[in-house]
Design a protein around this motif. Structure first.
Motif, PDB file in Angstrom:
ATOM      1  N   THR A  84       4.885   4.670  33.765  1.00 20.83           N
ATOM      2  CA  THR A  84       6.111   4.176  34.309  1.00 20.83           C
ATOM      3  C   THR A  84       7.175   5.158  33.809  1.00 20.83           C
ATOM      4  OG1 THR A  84       5.274   1.984  33.921  1.00 20.83           O
ATOM      5  CG2 THR A  84       7.777   2.218  34.058  1.00 20.83           C
ATOM      6  N   PHE A 142      16.621  -0.356  36.544  1.00 21.34           N
ATOM      7  CA  PHE A 142      16.117   0.820  37.431  1.00 21.34           C
ATOM      8  C   PHE A 142      17.172   1.595  37.948  1.00 21.34           C
ATOM      9  CE2 PHE A 142      14.418   2.976  41.151  1.00 21.34           C
ATOM     10  CZ  PHE A 142      13.496   3.490  40.549  1.00 21.34           C
ATOM     11  N   LYS A 147      15.713   7.619  39.822  1.00 20.48           N
ATOM     12  CA  LYS A 147      14.147   7.099  39.838  1.00 20.48           C
ATOM     13  C   LYS A 147      13.828   6.894  38.293  1.00 20.48           C
ATOM     14  CE  LYS A 147      15.027   7.303  44.363  1.00 20.48           C
ATOM     15  NZ  LYS A 147      15.132   6.304  45.059  1.00 20.48           N
ATOM     16  N   TYR A 148      14.277   6.319  37.530  1.00 15.17           N
ATOM     17  CA  TYR A 148      13.685   6.042  36.239  1.00 15.17           C
ATOM     18  C   TYR A 148      14.339   4.737  35.915  1.00 15.17           C
ATOM     19  CZ  TYR A 148      16.951   8.842  34.089  1.00 15.17           C
ATOM     20  OH  TYR A 148      18.126   9.856  33.622  1.00 15.17           O
ATOM     21  N   TYR A 149      13.752   4.000  34.938  1.00 19.21           N
ATOM     22  CA  TYR A 149      13.986   2.882  34.008  1.00 19.21           C
ATOM     23  C   TYR A 149      15.085   3.349  33.031  1.00 19.21           C
ATOM     24  CZ  TYR A 149      11.059  -0.028  37.276  1.00 19.21           C
ATOM     25  OH  TYR A 149      10.255  -0.671  37.874  1.00 19.21           O
TER      26      TYR A 149
END
Length: 207
Positions: A84, A142, A147-149
């Motif tokens: 993730t 998000f 494009k990441y948490y």
């Protein structure tokens, strides 16, 4: 929610137990292992432990009725979320989860004397209610641009399910009021998947 389940079971079973209270009840306790033998609900479940308490009343020479409480804890690995995307400052997402399950069972049992060493065998089944708390790390916030948490947190999801319990016990009487042996069993859930298997030494006393 768990309190409601306990209250409901008490309302259903207290009149029954009260009626049988004058009989010679068997109270037992066991500590041992608990495992989930498949990955239908949890990834890579590891061997856990359980506490099992049972109270059984004889209704016939070879039959008994009773209630059983089983509390178990296992851990598992959510490898499917290992990649993730997280903000670099957060590092990797922890993938370990923990499951705490409580089973409240009502059982009818067949009691038998084995032809070896004076051992006794109990085989039982009935109906059980499982209250399961699944704890794991989840992600949030998000960032669409990167494009990441940007955060993760400890989450708990609780579920309730009716199950089919199967129980067995092999033991040797100790005098007139006690016994020592082992017990085990399985819990079948929705779709008849095995949701848990327990096993451990058991000590009981007549009350």
């Amino acid at each position: 929610m768990k309190i409601r389940i306990i209250i409901l079971l008490a309302i259903v079973f207290i009149p029954f137990v009260t009626k049988l209270a004058a009989q010679n009840a068997d109270f037992g306790i066991s500590l041992g292992t608990f495992r989930i033998p498949n990955q239908q609900f949890f990834e890579k479940p590891r061997l856990g432990f359980n506490l099992n308490l049972g109270l059984y009343y004889p209704i016939h020479k070879h039959w008994s009725l009773g209630t059983n409480y089983n509390n178990s804890v296992i851990e598992y690995s959510r490898e499917s979320v290992a990649n993730t995307p997280l903000a670099p400052i957060l590092g990797d997402l922890p993938i370990d989860g923990r499951v705490n399950s409580e089973h409240f069972s009502f059982l009818i049992q067949r009691n038998m004397l084995l032809p070896v060493w004076g051992l006794h065998l109990d085989l039982g089944t009935g109906v059980a209610v499982m209250v399961e708390a699944n704890e794991f790390y989840d992600v949030g916030n998000f960032d669409e641009e990167m494009k990441y948490y940007t955060a993760y947190f400890w989450e708990q999801a609780t579920s309730i399910e009716f199950q089919l319990p199967l129980r067995y016990a092999v033991y040797k009487p100790l005098g007139n009021r006690g016994s020592l042996g082992f017990e085990g069993g399985l819990f079948f859930g929705k779709g008849m998947f095995v949701r848990g298997v327990f096993f451990g030494p058991r000590l009981s006393i007549k009350i």
